[in-house]
Enzyme design. Sequence first.
Site, PDB file in Angstrom:
ATOM      1  N   ASP A  24       6.611  43.894  83.651  1.00 59.35           N
ATOM      2  CA  ASP A  24       5.423  44.563  84.199  1.00 59.35           C
ATOM      3  C   ASP A  24       5.521  46.079  84.001  1.00 59.35           C
ATOM      4  O   ASP A  24       6.613  46.641  84.069  1.00 59.35           O
ATOM      5  CB  ASP A  24       5.316  44.226  85.692  1.00 59.35           C
ATOM      6  N   GLY A  25       4.374  46.703  83.795  1.00 54.38           N
ATOM      7  CA  GLY A  25       4.329  48.170  83.780  1.00 54.38           C
ATOM      8  C   GLY A  25       4.007  48.817  82.448  1.00 54.38           C
ATOM      9  O   GLY A  25       4.091  50.043  82.332  1.00 54.38           O
ATOM     10  N   HIS A  41       1.734  48.300  75.273  1.00 50.06           N
ATOM     11  CA  HIS A  41       2.228  46.960  74.944  1.00 50.06           C
ATOM     12  C   HIS A  41       3.146  47.001  73.721  1.00 50.06           C
ATOM     13  O   HIS A  41       4.103  46.230  73.634  1.00 50.06           O
ATOM     14  CB  HIS A  41       1.066  45.995  74.701  1.00 50.06           C
ATOM     15  N   SER A  69      -0.148  35.779  81.412  1.00 48.87           N
ATOM     16  CA  SER A  69      -0.418  34.748  82.418  1.00 48.87           C
ATOM     17  C   SER A  69      -1.796  34.134  82.155  1.00 48.87           C
ATOM     18  O   SER A  69      -2.608  34.708  81.408  1.00 48.87           O
ATOM     19  CB  SER A  69      -0.386  35.370  83.816  1.00 48.87           C
ATOM     20  N   THR A  70      -2.050  32.999  82.800  1.00 45.86           N
ATOM     21  CA  THR A  70      -3.386  32.390  82.678  1.00 45.86           C
ATOM     22  C   THR A  70      -4.439  33.391  83.177  1.00 45.86           C
ATOM     23  O   THR A  70      -5.528  33.486  82.624  1.00 45.86           O
ATOM     24  CB  THR A  70      -3.490  31.078  83.498  1.00 45.86           C
ATOM     25  N   LEU A 136      20.911  31.327  71.510  1.00 44.13           N
ATOM     26  CA  LEU A 136      20.025  31.763  72.591  1.00 44.13           C
ATOM     27  C   LEU A 136      18.680  31.058  72.465  1.00 44.13           C
ATOM     28  O   LEU A 136      18.073  31.062  71.386  1.00 44.13           O
ATOM     29  CB  LEU A 136      19.804  33.282  72.491  1.00 44.13           C
ATOM     30  N   LEU A 196       6.063  36.981  92.790  1.00 45.28           N
ATOM     31  CA  LEU A 196       6.373  36.133  91.634  1.00 45.28           C
ATOM     32  C   LEU A 196       5.163  35.868  90.744  1.00 45.28           C
ATOM     33  O   LEU A 196       5.314  35.414  89.605  1.00 45.28           O
ATOM     34  CB  LEU A 196       6.972  34.796  92.088  1.00 45.28           C
TER      35      LEU A 196
END
Length: 242
Positions: A24-25, A41, A69-70, A136, A196
């Site tokens: 975030d941010g 971004h 996110s949706t 990974l 969350l």
Amino acid sequence: MKVVGDYYRLDPKRMPQHIAIIMDGNRRWARARGKTTTEGHRAGAQNLVKIVEHCEHLGVKYLTVYALSTENWRKRARAEVRGIFDLLVRIAKEKKEEYKRKGIKFFVLGNFQAFPLRVRRAIEEMLKIVKRHERLKFNVALNYGGRDEIVRAIRKIIADGIKPSEVDEQLIARYLDTNGQPDPDLIIRTGGEIRLSNFLLWQLSYSELYFTDTLWPDFGPKELEKAIYDYQHRERRFGGGK
Ligand code: FPP
């Protein structure tokens, strides 16, 4: 004690196996510098590449990041979402061979079937790579919501004709997008919010939570190591008490 980590004394034996991150941010980072959202971004994407590589370097086995996110997908300006897609497609192209060589395997959580064809193609190309030698597993959550994931899992369980008596925690976990992967040991959220936001609701039941005010583009390898150091000095009890 053998120590890994370039900035902190990290114990390889207590490395979190799975780290999840709410990145975030980006916009606040851009605004503070008089830059555009897309530039924010872009800086976030560059940082993500560094964090993926640092996780691989430290021996973390699973990394899951919340990229879209949706709610972001529905509510953010089309141009902004397009900018995030462009970054994803570019990373997919640039990093394909390198990740194959290094054994970094890419997965997507969430419903990406609704995305434009060129984005789906780039994602599908990435999903194909690396068969053996996985160091990974890198999960990117796109058009993802924890509740939506649970709804999709229940629909599949019903569609598969599973009997009520056969439904248990293991079965549900197999029907989630993280199918077969261990739950995150540590969840990190950058950017100062302490929630969350519908991320991995099932999987985060016992995870250690780490919140920081640092904005995502500034959360580099050193900050990652600080979060892991903090994690390594906590006592995990999984509900067992002292
Ligand atoms: C949150 O910051 C970030 C996002 C919604 C997008 C995350 C995208 C990236 C890190 C870049 C590209 C990712 C991939 C997988 C290529 P915000 O925009 O909500 O910032 P704010 O909290 O300052 O408003």
